[in-house]
Design a protein around this motif. Sequence first.
Motif, short mmCIF file in Angstrom:
data_model
loop_
_atom_site.label_atom_id
_atom_site.label_comp_id
_atom_site.label_asym_id
_atom_site.label_seq_id
_atom_site.Cartn_x
_atom_site.Cartn_y
_atom_site.Cartn_z
N TYR A 65 0.83 -1.20 0.00
CA TYR A 65 0.00 0.00 0.00
C TYR A 65 0.87 1.26 0.00
N ARG B 82 -5.67 9.15 10.64
CA ARG B 82 -6.73 10.10 11.02
C ARG B 82 -6.24 11.15 12.02
N TYR C 61 -2.50 1.43 10.95
CA TYR C 61 -2.01 2.59 10.20
C TYR C 61 -3.16 3.48 9.74
N ARG C 62 -4.27 2.89 9.34
CA ARG C 62 -5.42 3.72 8.94
C ARG C 62 -5.92 4.56 10.10
N TRP D 284 -2.30 -2.82 8.72
CA TRP D 284 -2.94 -1.77 7.93
C TRP D 284 -4.06 -1.08 8.70
N THR D 285 -4.84 -1.84 9.45
CA THR D 285 -5.94 -1.25 10.22
C THR D 285 -5.38 -0.23 11.22
N GLN E 217 -9.90 3.48 -1.41
CA GLN E 217 -8.71 2.83 -0.89
C GLN E 217 -7.44 3.44 -1.49
N PHE F 258 -1.34 7.63 2.99
CA PHE F 258 -0.39 6.83 3.78
C PHE F 258 1.04 7.21 3.40
N TRP G 249 -6.54 6.41 0.35
CA TRP G 249 -5.89 6.06 1.62
C TRP G 249 -4.40 5.77 1.39
N TYR G 250 -4.09 5.02 0.33
CA TYR G 250 -2.70 4.65 0.07
C TYR G 250 -1.85 5.89 -0.22
#
Length: 166
Positions: free
Chosen positions: A30, A105, A100-101, A97-98, A74, A81, A77-78
């Motif tokens: 990602y 925020r 990092y998401r 990943w969860t 998505q 990121f 998001w990448y």
Amino acid sequence: MQLTTDIKQIILQSRETAIRAVDFQRVLMYWHIGKRIFEEEQQGQDRADYGAYLIKELAQQLVPEFGSAFSSRQLNWYRQFYRTFPIVNALRSQLNWTQYRMLLRLDDADKREFYIAESVKNNWSSRQLERQIYSNLYERLLLSNDKASVLAVVKFSLPEKQIFAS
């Protein structure tokens, strides 16, 4: 029998290590996708318009073959990121990943770094990280004169397995 117990423990630890390795490879994928999108956007004339078009077009091409993990949302998001964590070597293999998401925020870089360090140190799951973020652990520590007591409450609220893992 001790031999059976030892072998079961080896199996469980190896499974956990394999899962973490796969999760981290996904995080790296990602990150690299986000980097590539960002680099392509920087060549566009009108960045905002071009970026929106680029991501929409990419999603239309990727989703049929690779699924919803490559939808416009998505892919955004990448890109975010990569922009938030521009140094790939700074990514932590202990985070998935969860996690990092959730960290994406957070607007405050110091706050984000605090939660990364605590997540790694205490081996927090995604749910535990979420609970600490929503309970404003970082802010409570900043306001507290007794930081040890605040951290003790955090440790007390974690399952026993997590307390001894740190």
